[in-house]
Design an enzyme around this catalytic site. Structure first.
Site, PDB file in Angstrom:
ATOM      1  N   TYR A  41     142.041  98.423 -15.490  1.00  0.00           N
ATOM      2  CA  TYR A  41     141.401  99.475 -15.256  1.00  0.00           C
ATOM      3  C   TYR A  41     140.942 100.618 -14.766  1.00  0.00           C
ATOM      4  CZ  TYR A  41     140.399  95.302 -11.761  1.00  0.00           C
ATOM      5  OH  TYR A  41     139.308  94.208 -10.626  1.00  0.00           O
TER       6      TYR A  41
ATOM      7  N   LYS B 266     149.123  87.554 -20.844  1.00  0.00           N
ATOM      8  CA  LYS B 266     148.935  85.915 -21.526  1.00  0.00           C
ATOM      9  C   LYS B 266     150.249  86.987 -23.192  1.00  0.00           C
ATOM     10  CE  LYS B 266     145.761  84.455 -23.107  1.00  0.00           C
ATOM     11  NZ  LYS B 266     145.647  82.791 -23.422  1.00  0.00           N
TER      12      LYS B 266
HETATM   13  C1  IPM Z   1     139.932  93.648  -5.468  1.00  0.00           C
HETATM   14  C2  IPM Z   1     138.351  93.953  -5.343  1.00  0.00           C
HETATM   15  C3  IPM Z   1     137.990  95.251  -6.539  1.00  0.00           C
HETATM   16  C4  IPM Z   1     138.913  95.042  -7.442  1.00  0.00           C
HETATM   17  C5  IPM Z   1     136.929  95.570  -7.083  1.00  0.00           C
HETATM   18  C6  IPM Z   1     135.827  95.680  -4.877  1.00  0.00           C
HETATM   19  C7  IPM Z   1     136.745  96.938  -7.473  1.00  0.00           C
HETATM   20  O1  IPM Z   1     137.895  92.690  -6.400  1.00  0.00           O
HETATM   21  O2  IPM Z   1     140.471  94.565  -4.115  1.00  0.00           O
HETATM   22  O3  IPM Z   1     139.909  92.630  -5.762  1.00  0.00           O
HETATM   23  O4  IPM Z   1     138.162  94.331  -8.118  1.00  0.00           O
HETATM   24  O5  IPM Z   1     140.150  95.548  -7.620  1.00  0.00           O
END
Ligand code: IPM
Ligand code: MG
Length: 370
Positions: free
Chosen positions: A143, A194
């Site tokens: 992320y 994984k």
């Molecule tokens: C979650 C959502 C978020 C993520 C999005 C909205 C960025 O899917 O909180 O699970 O991917 O973390």
């Protein structure tokens, strides 16, 4: 009279605001009936903020979030902004909050309410009594890892890159939360990665095993590959207690686990930072469901996940376990009486709107507190 507690409410987009409106009614109820006073600030995030300020979250709202005792978050996301640059997406708001508040530990319980066993797509014997906790690492991994981006190559084709990266301290601190949580539950941790294909997976497994051997031998630890975990969650979810995993696997496995319970509309979550010198953690609470633009503004949404997120807020940020339990009990009673929003509707039940669900919860709270 307890001292005022600071809370920042960020309703966001889609069904966020209408679900939050019902929670506000419950907050007022607490204000009047339980002498639990809140200093509430409200702010814009997501598409709501983009429309007004041209950014998914302003620095002012970010500052409020850093200063408050707890954030209660609705949902962000709006198809109108699907094709804009990354930093203009509504989702940036929640990602920035997580990162800048340092909310590395995301607790996503998947609990089956006995009243809703039939709402699951799985057989009742597979899911009844299910109570598992997915602990998702929330500020690292793919992320946020660098480098990331899309570049154009000399031949005119394009190349997209995201980077999965974890360091030992990042893995250790989330594993520590997992072991501590497990000790208060049924004492089992399953660590998921994984390690068969990813270097971060190898490091993850090693680091969790080392911490376990050094400090948490009393907890039962197992390791599982993420793909197998997805399969096991559907096959026999009750084998798990706490599942600890990285940001991306946690995103997927928590959606999967939530559906075992029958409705995304029922599940809260808590995102916590590291404790400071006084033991306080920065914290944000949000329903697992998204903004559901297709049903937004129609008074159809289930407000219970947001309400149960408020209950988690009372429990984890303010140590008000009794008050949290009161809300959870009220929600259970409403379900037991067959009151249902559309997403959890069953034969013979009474279908209510978002507001109707709020009414029903308030009525139960009155009865329980009488
Ligand atoms: C979650 C959502 C978020 C993520 C999005 C909205 C960025 O899917 O909180 O699970 O991917 O973390
Ligand atoms: Mg998700």
């Amino acid at each position: 009279m307890a001292a005022n507690k600071k809370m920042l409410i960020l309703p966001g987009d889609g069904i966020g605001p209408e679900a939050m409106r019902q929670v506000r009614r419950v907050v007022e109820w607490f204000d009047k009936r339980r002498a639990v006073r809140f200093d509430i600030k409200e702010g814009l995030v997501g598409a709501a903020s983009l429309a007004k300020h041209d950014t998914p979250i302003t620095d002012a709202v970010m500052r409020d979030a850093l200063e408050t005792d707890a954030v209660l978050f609705g949902a962000v996301g709006d198809p109108k902004w699907d094709n804009v640059a990354f930093d203009k997406k509504p989702e940036r708001a929640i990602l920035r909050l997580r990162k800048e508040m340092g909310l590395f530990a995301n607790l996503r319980p998947a609990t089956v309410f006995p009243e809703l066993v039939a709402a699951s797509t799985l057989k009742p014997e597979v899911v009844s009594g299910l109570d598992i906790m997915i602990l998702r690492e929330l500020t690292g991994g793919v992320y946020f890892g660098e480098p990331r981006g899309i570049t154009t190559l000399p031949d005119g084709t394009k190349r997209g890159v995201d980077t999965q990266v974890y360091t030992t301290p990042e893995i250790e601190r989330i594993a520590r939360v997992a072991f501590e949580l497990a000790r208060k539950r049924t004492n089992k941790v399953c660590s998921v990665e994984k390690a068969n294909v990813m270097h971060t997976g190898v490091l993850w497994r090693e680091t969790v095993a080392k911490l376990h051997a050094a400090e948490y031998k009393d907890v039962q630890l197992s390791h599982m590959y993420a793909d197998n975990c997805a399969m096991q969650l559907v096959r026999n979810p009750k084998q798990f207690d706490v599942i600890v995993t990285d940001n991306l696997f946690g995103d997927m496995l928590s959606d999967l686990a939530s559906m075992l319970t029958g409705s995304l509309g029922m599940l809260p979550s808590a995102s916590l930072g590291a404790p400071d010198a006084t033991g306080r953690r920065k914290a944000l609470y949000e329903p697992i469901h998204g903004s559901a633009p297709d049903i937004a503004g129609k008074d159809l949404a289930n407000p219970l996940a947001t309400l149960l997120s408020f209950a988690m807020l009372l429990r984890y940020s303010f140590d008000l376990a009794d008050d949290a339990a009161l809300i959870e009990q009220a929600a259970r009673k409403v379900l037991a009486k067959g009151v249902r929003t559309a997403d959890i509707m069953q034969d013979g039940a009474t279908k209510v709107s978002t507001t109707g669900m709020g009414d029903a919860v308030l009525k139960e709270l009155d009865t329980l507190a009488a």
